[in-house]
Write a protein that holds these residues in place. Sequence first.
Motif, PDB file in Angstrom:
ATOM      1  N   LEU A  50       0.833  -1.211   0.000  1.00 50.33           N
ATOM      2  CA  LEU A  50       0.000   0.000   0.000  1.00 50.33           C
ATOM      3  C   LEU A  50       0.866   1.259   0.000  1.00 50.33           C
ATOM      4  CD1 LEU A  50      -2.685  -1.113   2.600  1.00 50.33           C
ATOM      5  CD2 LEU A  50      -2.885  -1.080   0.126  1.00 50.33           C
ATOM      6  N   GLU A  51       1.944   1.248   0.786  1.00 52.54           N
ATOM      7  CA  GLU A  51       2.836   2.410   0.808  1.00 52.54           C
ATOM      8  C   GLU A  51       3.552   2.576  -0.519  1.00 52.54           C
ATOM      9  OE1 GLU A  51       5.245   3.594   4.028  1.00 52.54           O
ATOM     10  OE2 GLU A  51       4.123   2.374   5.450  1.00 52.54           O
ATOM     11  N   SER A  54       1.176   4.063  -2.923  1.00 53.27           N
ATOM     12  CA  SER A  54       0.938   5.462  -2.575  1.00 53.27           C
ATOM     13  C   SER A  54       2.075   6.356  -3.049  1.00 53.27           C
ATOM     14  CB  SER A  54       0.765   5.579  -1.062  1.00 53.27           C
ATOM     15  OG  SER A  54       0.651   6.911  -0.686  1.00 53.27           O
ATOM     16  N   LEU A  57       1.862   6.589  -6.868  1.00 51.61           N
ATOM     17  CA  LEU A  57       0.801   7.495  -7.308  1.00 51.61           C
ATOM     18  C   LEU A  57       1.182   8.955  -7.087  1.00 51.61           C
ATOM     19  CD1 LEU A  57      -2.369   5.599  -6.079  1.00 51.61           C
ATOM     20  CD2 LEU A  57      -1.733   6.050  -8.450  1.00 51.61           C
ATOM     21  N   ASN A  58       1.802   9.257  -5.944  1.00 48.56           N
ATOM     22  CA  ASN A  58       2.232  10.631  -5.677  1.00 48.56           C
ATOM     23  C   ASN A  58       3.306  11.073  -6.658  1.00 48.56           C
ATOM     24  OD1 ASN A  58       0.535  11.179  -3.543  1.00 48.56           O
ATOM     25  ND2 ASN A  58       1.934  10.316  -2.044  1.00 48.56           N
ATOM     26  N   LEU A  73      -5.567   3.138  -6.011  1.00 47.14           N
ATOM     27  CA  LEU A  73      -4.581   2.364  -5.276  1.00 47.14           C
ATOM     28  C   LEU A  73      -4.484   0.928  -5.783  1.00 47.14           C
ATOM     29  CD1 LEU A  73      -2.687   2.835  -2.872  1.00 47.14           C
ATOM     30  CD2 LEU A  73      -4.464   1.894  -1.412  1.00 47.14           C
ATOM     31  N   CYS A  76      -3.028   0.644  -9.240  1.00 50.18           N
ATOM     32  CA  CYS A  76      -1.594   0.907  -9.186  1.00 50.18           C
ATOM     33  C   CYS A  76      -0.845  -0.330  -8.696  1.00 50.18           C
ATOM     34  CB  CYS A  76      -1.300   2.098  -8.284  1.00 50.18           C
ATOM     35  SG  CYS A  76       0.426   2.576  -8.254  1.00 50.18           S
TER      36      CYS A  76
END
Length: 170
Positions: A50-51, A54, A57-58, A73, A76
């Motif tokens: 998940l990190e 994240s 995506l950022n 999420l 991705c």
Amino acid sequence: MDVLKSYLKYLPEGYNILEKPQTNLWNEILKDILVVSLSAITAKTMTAPLERASVELNYHARSNNTNRQSTGLWSCIKAIRRDRGFSSLWAGNLTNIFRYLPVQILNFTINKLLRRLLLPTNLSFPLTLGFNLFAGAASGFISLLLTYPMDYARTLLAVDISRNPHQQNF
């Protein structure tokens, strides 16, 4: 009340249920460090995909990369797994553990020290609750104060790596 009396007969003679048993503080701290380390490693390893998604995506949102089809999420995560393999979901996890571990160890150790050294034994419940809240807030403040420079350096390096190699500062 009868239930309590039935349990009290199993306690050793002379045992006072209201007194805290005195144990070696350093043994407790070492045990806490081991437990906190294992739980932090487990938590960060379980949430690493998940990190990773994240961060991905950022990064792509800031770089205006239109080649990525990830809109959320889970898409991705699927794209990372498809493009780079399943194990790439845990890329950077060891660094993340090394960043997270000192914060948690300091948090629990300082909290234990504050509660052990400053908390009186016979307080009412509201005062004990208030003191425990104070000890938790103080330990969180102190641990973040000590580890924030490391987290700030990690953020600077992460931003710097995403730049053009000719413009990097670090």
